[in-house]
Scaffold this motif. Structure first.
Motif, PDB file in Angstrom:
ATOM      1  N   VAL A  49       0.849  -1.192   0.000  1.00 13.13           N
ATOM      2  CA  VAL A  49       0.000   0.000   0.000  1.00 13.13           C
ATOM      3  C   VAL A  49       0.885   1.242   0.000  1.00 13.13           C
ATOM      4  O   VAL A  49       2.011   1.225   0.484  1.00 13.13           O
ATOM      5  N   ALA A  50       0.355   2.321  -0.535  1.00  8.44           N
ATOM      6  CA  ALA A  50       1.099   3.586  -0.602  1.00  8.44           C
ATOM      7  C   ALA A  50       1.207   4.221   0.778  1.00  8.44           C
ATOM      8  O   ALA A  50       0.363   3.991   1.649  1.00  8.44           O
ATOM      9  N   ASN A  51       2.228   5.043   0.954  1.00  9.24           N
ATOM     10  CA  ASN A  51       2.383   5.796   2.209  1.00  9.24           C
ATOM     11  C   ASN A  51       1.265   6.811   2.369  1.00  9.24           C
ATOM     12  O   ASN A  51       0.899   7.163   3.479  1.00  9.24           O
ATOM     13  N   VAL A  52       0.745   7.312   1.253  1.00  7.37           N
ATOM     14  CA  VAL A  52      -0.345   8.288   1.271  1.00  7.37           C
ATOM     15  C   VAL A  52      -1.643   7.526   1.033  1.00  7.37           C
ATOM     16  O   VAL A  52      -1.787   6.845   0.016  1.00  7.37           O
ATOM     17  N   PRO A  53      -2.594   7.602   1.959  1.00  6.53           N
ATOM     18  CA  PRO A  53      -3.846   6.855   1.796  1.00  6.53           C
ATOM     19  C   PRO A  53      -4.527   7.134   0.457  1.00  6.53           C
ATOM     20  O   PRO A  53      -4.579   8.276   0.008  1.00  6.53           O
ATOM     21  N   ARG A  54      -5.005   6.078  -0.173  1.00  9.18           N
ATOM     22  CA  ARG A  54      -5.745   6.112  -1.441  1.00  9.18           C
ATOM     23  C   ARG A  54      -4.940   6.685  -2.609  1.00  9.18           C
ATOM     24  O   ARG A  54      -5.503   7.104  -3.609  1.00  9.18           O
ATOM     25  N   ALA A  55      -3.609   6.733  -2.491  1.00  8.90           N
ATOM     26  CA  ALA A  55      -2.779   7.238  -3.583  1.00  8.90           C
ATOM     27  C   ALA A  55      -2.634   6.206  -4.697  1.00  8.90           C
ATOM     28  O   ALA A  55      -2.299   6.553  -5.822  1.00  8.90           O
TER      29      ALA A  55
END
Length: 160
Positions: A49-55
């Protein structure tokens, strides 16, 4: 005791083997329901998963990631198997189904990860897989690393 993905996969495979194989009434011409395969429900296993949510869309691990739409419209992943070899490397096998009426060439490669989702080794080279019309083919790859490999990701793309 913490259960690793391999322990869970092993338990599921053991349960399946104990119930016996599933038999079809007869062999028929293959029919695929690509839409149904794509909407198969939420995956609850490990994912990148990305460090930025929903990226970005999460990338499921211990699974096949199709990297282009042409493949998603032509191929279904029928099954995946991961097993330890006698030398403690990890071998992954993926059975692919060509849902078209034409021969198909795709390419696959494997990424082997450690328990922290870091690469345990460099990704394998892309291997070309030839799938006859309305038929199956198998992609297989083994890690070089041994017990540090805890998870994997198979990438699938159109042949380049």
């Amino acid at each position: 005791m913490r259960r690793t993905p391999m322990m869970i996969l092993s338990a599921v495979l053991t349960a399946f083997l104990m119930t016996g194989p599933v038999h079809a009434d007869e062999n028929r011409v293959l029919k695929c329901k690509i839409g149904k395969a794509r909407s198969g429900g939420r995956y609850d296993g490990p994912a990148l998963v990305a460090n930025v949510p929903r990226a970005m869309t999460p990338i499921d691990l211990n699974a096949v990631q199709m990297t282009d739409k042409a493949v998603t419209k032509a191929v279904i992943v029928e099954s995946m198997l991961a097993e330890r070899t006698p030398t403690d490397t990890l071998r992954v096998m993926t059975r692919l189904v060509n849902c078209t009426k034409a021969p198909l060439q795709v390419e696959a490669r494997s990424n082997f990860l450690d328990a922290n989702q870091a690469p345990a080794e460099v990704a394998s080279v892309w291997k070309r897989v030839f799938i006859p019309p309305l038929a199956t083919a198998v992609y297989t790859e083994s890690s070089i690393s041994r017990l540090q490999v805890q998870q994997y990701l198979v990438e699938l793309r159109s042949a380049q």
